[in-house]
Motif scaffolding. Structure first.
Motif, PDB file in Angstrom:
ATOM      1  N   ASN A  90       0.732  -1.298  -0.051  1.00 46.59           N
ATOM      2  CA  ASN A  90      -0.064  -0.008   0.096  1.00 46.59           C
ATOM      3  C   ASN A  90       0.640   1.364   0.003  1.00 46.59           C
ATOM      4  OD1 ASN A  90      -3.083  -0.562   0.471  1.00 46.59           O
ATOM      5  ND2 ASN A  90      -1.588  -2.268   1.773  1.00 46.59           N
ATOM      6  N   ILE A  91       2.128   0.994   0.192  1.00 45.84           N
ATOM      7  CA  ILE A  91       3.122   2.292   0.304  1.00 45.84           C
ATOM      8  C   ILE A  91       2.845   3.276  -0.983  1.00 45.84           C
ATOM      9  CG2 ILE A  91       4.911   1.283  -0.418  1.00 45.84           C
ATOM     10  CD1 ILE A  91       4.724   3.953   2.418  1.00 45.84           C
ATOM     11  N   HIS A  92       2.738   2.482  -2.246  1.00 46.94           N
ATOM     12  CA  HIS A  92       2.568   3.428  -3.407  1.00 46.94           C
ATOM     13  C   HIS A  92       1.637   4.370  -3.544  1.00 46.94           C
ATOM     14  CE1 HIS A  92      -0.133   0.147  -3.947  1.00 46.94           C
ATOM     15  NE2 HIS A  92      -0.802   0.938  -5.086  1.00 46.94           N
ATOM     16  N   HIS A  93       0.366   4.080  -2.581  1.00 47.76           N
ATOM     17  CA  HIS A  93      -0.513   5.028  -2.445  1.00 47.76           C
ATOM     18  C   HIS A  93      -0.088   6.468  -1.703  1.00 47.76           C
ATOM     19  CE1 HIS A  93      -3.507   2.402  -3.940  1.00 47.76           C
ATOM     20  NE2 HIS A  93      -3.290   1.540  -2.930  1.00 47.76           N
ATOM     21  N   TRP A  94       0.552   6.163  -0.773  1.00 50.46           N
ATOM     22  CA  TRP A  94       1.274   7.366  -0.075  1.00 50.46           C
ATOM     23  C   TRP A  94       2.374   8.148  -0.745  1.00 50.46           C
ATOM     24  CZ3 TRP A  94       6.005   8.855   1.942  1.00 50.46           C
ATOM     25  CH2 TRP A  94       6.026   9.937   2.696  1.00 50.46           C
ATOM     26  N   ILE A  95       2.984   7.365  -1.461  1.00 48.85           N
ATOM     27  CA  ILE A  95       4.044   8.013  -2.537  1.00 48.85           C
ATOM     28  C   ILE A  95       3.357   9.019  -3.531  1.00 48.85           C
ATOM     29  CG2 ILE A  95       5.669   7.557  -4.338  1.00 48.85           C
ATOM     30  CD1 ILE A  95       6.492   5.006  -3.061  1.00 48.85           C
ATOM     31  N   ASP A  96       2.118   8.601  -3.969  1.00 51.33           N
ATOM     32  CA  ASP A  96       1.263   9.194  -4.990  1.00 51.33           C
ATOM     33  C   ASP A  96       0.832  10.536  -4.196  1.00 51.33           C
ATOM     34  OD1 ASP A  96       1.319   7.467  -6.942  1.00 51.33           O
ATOM     35  OD2 ASP A  96      -0.543   6.544  -6.259  1.00 51.33           O
ATOM     36  N   LEU A  97       0.598  10.684  -2.881  1.00 49.63           N
ATOM     37  CA  LEU A  97       0.254  11.843  -2.223  1.00 49.63           C
ATOM     38  C   LEU A  97       1.321  12.632  -2.076  1.00 49.63           C
ATOM     39  CD1 LEU A  97      -2.068  10.265   0.379  1.00 49.63           C
ATOM     40  CD2 LEU A  97      -2.890  11.482  -1.427  1.00 49.63           C
ATOM     41  N   ILE A  98       2.500  12.356  -1.730  1.00 53.12           N
ATOM     42  CA  ILE A  98       3.574  13.116  -1.153  1.00 53.12           C
ATOM     43  C   ILE A  98       4.319  13.526  -2.474  1.00 53.12           C
ATOM     44  CG2 ILE A  98       5.538  13.300   0.423  1.00 53.12           C
ATOM     45  CD1 ILE A  98       2.745  13.209   1.527  1.00 53.12           C
ATOM     46  N   PHE A  99       4.859  12.541  -3.213  1.00 51.08           N
ATOM     47  CA  PHE A  99       5.938  12.801  -4.340  1.00 51.08           C
ATOM     48  C   PHE A  99       4.932  12.506  -5.917  1.00 51.08           C
ATOM     49  CE2 PHE A  99       8.152  10.722  -0.896  1.00 51.08           C
ATOM     50  CZ  PHE A  99       8.941  11.598  -0.452  1.00 51.08           C
ATOM     51  N   GLY A 100       3.825  12.251  -5.698  1.00 51.35           N
ATOM     52  CA  GLY A 100       3.287  11.900  -7.049  1.00 51.35           C
ATOM     53  C   GLY A 100       2.222  12.613  -7.699  1.00 51.35           C
ATOM     54  N   TYR A 101       1.379  11.870  -8.367  1.00 52.39           N
ATOM     55  CA  TYR A 101       0.197  12.612  -9.320  1.00 52.39           C
ATOM     56  C   TYR A 101      -0.883  13.094  -8.474  1.00 52.39           C
ATOM     57  CZ  TYR A 101      -2.869   8.747  -9.269  1.00 52.39           C
ATOM     58  OH  TYR A 101      -4.202   7.864  -8.903  1.00 52.39           O
ATOM     59  N   LYS A 102      -0.847  12.833  -7.275  1.00 51.87           N
ATOM     60  CA  LYS A 102      -1.981  13.208  -6.322  1.00 51.87           C
ATOM     61  C   LYS A 102      -1.395  14.594  -5.601  1.00 51.87           C
ATOM     62  CE  LYS A 102      -4.491   9.241  -5.854  1.00 51.87           C
ATOM     63  NZ  LYS A 102      -5.154   8.177  -4.946  1.00 51.87           N
ATOM     64  N   GLN A 103      -0.287  14.949  -5.821  1.00 52.31           N
ATOM     65  CA  GLN A 103       0.200  16.090  -5.114  1.00 52.31           C
ATOM     66  C   GLN A 103      -0.383  17.394  -5.395  1.00 52.31           C
ATOM     67  OE1 GLN A 103       4.091  18.483  -5.518  1.00 52.31           O
ATOM     68  NE2 GLN A 103       4.894  16.680  -4.158  1.00 52.31           N
ATOM     69  N   THR A 104      -0.641  17.397  -6.709  1.00 56.27           N
ATOM     70  CA  THR A 104      -1.125  18.799  -7.178  1.00 56.27           C
ATOM     71  C   THR A 104      -2.453  18.413  -8.250  1.00 56.27           C
ATOM     72  OG1 THR A 104       0.517  18.854  -9.072  1.00 56.27           O
ATOM     73  CG2 THR A 104       1.111  19.844  -6.893  1.00 56.27           C
ATOM     74  N   GLY A 105      -2.985  19.533  -8.541  1.00 60.64           N
ATOM     75  CA  GLY A 105      -4.048  19.473  -9.591  1.00 60.64           C
ATOM     76  C   GLY A 105      -5.464  18.806  -9.112  1.00 60.64           C
ATOM     77  N   GLU A 106      -6.244  18.401 -10.029  1.00 60.06           N
ATOM     78  CA  GLU A 106      -7.483  17.973  -9.823  1.00 60.06           C
ATOM     79  C   GLU A 106      -7.316  16.649  -9.125  1.00 60.06           C
ATOM     80  OE1 GLU A 106     -10.636  18.756 -10.369  1.00 60.06           O
ATOM     81  OE2 GLU A 106      -9.913  20.694 -10.877  1.00 60.06           O
ATOM     82  N   GLU A 107      -6.296  15.860  -9.122  1.00 57.13           N
ATOM     83  CA  GLU A 107      -6.134  14.590  -8.359  1.00 57.13           C
ATOM     84  C   GLU A 107      -5.950  15.080  -6.939  1.00 57.13           C
ATOM     85  OE1 GLU A 107      -6.652  11.560  -9.324  1.00 57.13           O
ATOM     86  OE2 GLU A 107      -7.045  11.956 -11.470  1.00 57.13           O
ATOM     87  N   SER A 108      -5.229  16.052  -6.616  1.00 56.18           N
ATOM     88  CA  SER A 108      -5.017  16.459  -5.233  1.00 56.18           C
ATOM     89  C   SER A 108      -6.391  16.563  -4.581  1.00 56.18           C
ATOM     90  CB  SER A 108      -3.974  17.557  -5.120  1.00 56.18           C
ATOM     91  OG  SER A 108      -4.336  18.633  -5.516  1.00 56.18           O
ATOM     92  N   ILE A 109      -7.199  17.496  -5.290  1.00 61.35           N
ATOM     93  CA  ILE A 109      -8.436  17.977  -4.655  1.00 61.35           C
ATOM     94  C   ILE A 109      -9.348  16.563  -4.513  1.00 61.35           C
ATOM     95  CG2 ILE A 109     -10.924  18.978  -5.496  1.00 61.35           C
ATOM     96  CD1 ILE A 109      -9.063  20.900  -7.061  1.00 61.35           C
ATOM     97  N   LYS A 110      -9.231  15.691  -5.401  1.00 58.37           N
ATOM     98  CA  LYS A 110     -10.008  14.362  -5.145  1.00 58.37           C
ATOM     99  C   LYS A 110      -9.671  13.418  -4.047  1.00 58.37           C
ATOM    100  CE  LYS A 110     -11.001  13.578 -10.166  1.00 58.37           C
ATOM    101  NZ  LYS A 110     -10.755  12.759 -11.423  1.00 58.37           N
ATOM    102  N   ALA A 111      -8.090  13.665  -3.751  1.00 58.99           N
ATOM    103  CA  ALA A 111      -7.701  12.973  -2.601  1.00 58.99           C
ATOM    104  C   ALA A 111      -7.606  13.491  -1.354  1.00 58.99           C
ATOM    105  CB  ALA A 111      -6.226  12.479  -3.096  1.00 58.99           C
ATOM    106  N   HIS A 112      -8.413  14.928  -1.353  1.00 61.33           N
ATOM    107  CA  HIS A 112      -8.456  15.563   0.112  1.00 61.33           C
ATOM    108  C   HIS A 112      -6.975  15.872   0.406  1.00 61.33           C
ATOM    109  CE1 HIS A 112     -12.444  13.946   0.329  1.00 61.33           C
ATOM    110  NE2 HIS A 112     -12.619  14.990   0.175  1.00 61.33           N
ATOM    111  N   ASN A 113      -6.027  16.318  -0.535  1.00 58.73           N
ATOM    112  CA  ASN A 113      -4.590  16.732  -0.322  1.00 58.73           C
ATOM    113  C   ASN A 113      -4.125  17.788  -0.777  1.00 58.73           C
ATOM    114  OD1 ASN A 113      -2.019  15.294   0.654  1.00 58.73           O
ATOM    115  ND2 ASN A 113      -1.592  15.039  -1.702  1.00 58.73           N
TER     116      ASN A 113
END
Length: 377
Positions: free
Chosen positions: A206-229
């Motif tokens: 599951n650590i790849h999910h956290w990597i997406d939040l901190i270093f990856g595609y969920k850090q900025t943009g629409e994906e960050s909004i969807k992820a509450h990040n």
């Protein structure tokens, strides 16, 4: 490096340290200190069962989104803010104050400087693992993650070995060693079990999910909004053009705000990070490689695009700047293999190439310390 981690050749700890370094985080800068995730959510049990998924934190969510009731407050504030200034969390997951919160017992001089020659109020000091975890789950001003020291021995930052006078809390107790969960015998035992949790099957899956939040595609943009990040705009790289601020006072004030609030790491990935291979997948993947002891290319018999029995001789191909790539292919005596395309994906000369046994992937390494994987399909 990602492929090595996927294949189990690199630990979760070392891979996270690599990503931190790649994103500009360093132990030499408190404003860019390496960030690691909270892993364990059970700080009350007598024993720690690493095979029980219930003891772990949900790594697919940022700290601020773990408590749904608190998240509702963040979301409502987000909706009320103007479009140009929207954020969910008014505090960050990593900043100098949080780093020193954890390290006050081994680096007291830094906290004294941060707080004008005094330690922080005893009730706000790091004194209990369980309390700290509960705070990051419930307080609207606390969304901090962890630092690498929580996973590396010795755990001296958890003990008041210097005998510092850190003050007395409102409950009358002096602040001394950090109170550890019942499942830890001492500081080193806590670190060892915490590290085992980081390397556990659950975290590996599951650590790849956290990597997406901190270093990856969920850090900025629409994906960050969807992820509450979504954090304060000033915490993102390039959000403020410091060079355009001509007023020296405003410039220094802005820099101080950026440094003290916390900064997101440089974004590394723009697509979902791959998952780590399971034990079964690692065995199957590793069995699919062609192993060689020589750094030159070895051709073996395989069936590729209708070409069979290409060659069994060993030849050296030139992939450096001094000689065209085509000249290396010309050394192959069997004319049934032709050059269809060329790629220059490495910054320096290629030192080794390996073709998977199923002929679907090509692996190359070079003196720039990069491993590249090409899909031939």
């Amino acid at each position: 490096m990602t492929f090595q981690w996927q294949s189990g050749l690199l630990s979760n700890f070392d891979y996270l340290l690599y990503l931190n370094s790649l994103s500009g985080r360093t132990f030499n800068d408190l404003t860019q200190y390496p960030v690691y995730p909270w892993i364990i959510s059970d700080f009350h049990s007598e024993t720690l069962d690493l095979d029980n998924p219930d003891i772990y934190r949900d790594l697919s969510k940022p700290i601020g989104a773990l408590n749904e009731e608190r998240l509702k407050l963040f979301v409502q504030r987000y909706k009320d803010l103007p479009p140009s200034h929207k954020f969910l969390y008014g505090t960050h997951y990593s900043c100098p104050g949080y780093v020193l919160y954890y390290l006050v017992r081994v680096a007291p001089e830094y906290m004294l400087r941060l707080h004008g020659g005094q330690f922080d109020h005893p009730d706000r000091l790091f004194s209990d693992m369980s309390t700290t975890w509960e705070n990051v789950l419930s307080h609207t001003t606390d969304t901090k993650e962890l630092i690498p020291e929580f996973f590396t021995t010795p755990g001296d930052f958890l003990t008041n070995s210097m005998g510092l006078n850190l003050g007395r809390k409102s409950d009358g107790n002096m602040v001394g060693d950090v109170t550890l969960p019942p499942w830890a015998n001492d500081a080193n035992d806590f670190i060892e079990k915490h590290r085992q949790a980081l390397e556990s099957d659950y975290v590996s899956e599951n650590i790849h999910h956290w990597i997406d939040l901190i270093f990856g595609y969920k850090q900025t943009g629409e994906e960050s909004i969807k992820a509450h990040n979504v954090f304060h705009p000033i915490s993102y790289e390039g959000a403020v053009d410091i060079d355009s601020i001509t007023d020296p006072i405003e410039r220094e004030s802005t820099l101080a705000q950026i440094n003290e609030f916390g900064q997101c790491p440089k974004q590394i990935f723009t697509k979902p990070h791959p998952k780590r291979y399971s034990e079964e997948e690692r065995v199957r993947t590793n069995d699919n490689y062609i192993n060689r002891d020589s750094p030159i290319i070895m051709h073996r018999s395989f069936d590729w695009n209708g070409v069979s029995d290409v060659s069994t001789e060993t030849v050296e191909l030139n992939f450096d700047e001094k000689e065209p790539i085509e000249s290396g292919w010309n050394k192959i005596k069997n004319n049934s293999l032709s050059l269809n395309d060329t790629l220059r994906m490495h910054n320096r000369e290629v030192t080794d190439i390996c073709l998977s046994k199923d002929s679907k992937r090509l692996f190359s390494v070079s003196s720039d310390s990069q491993l590249k994987i090409y899909s031939i399909e």
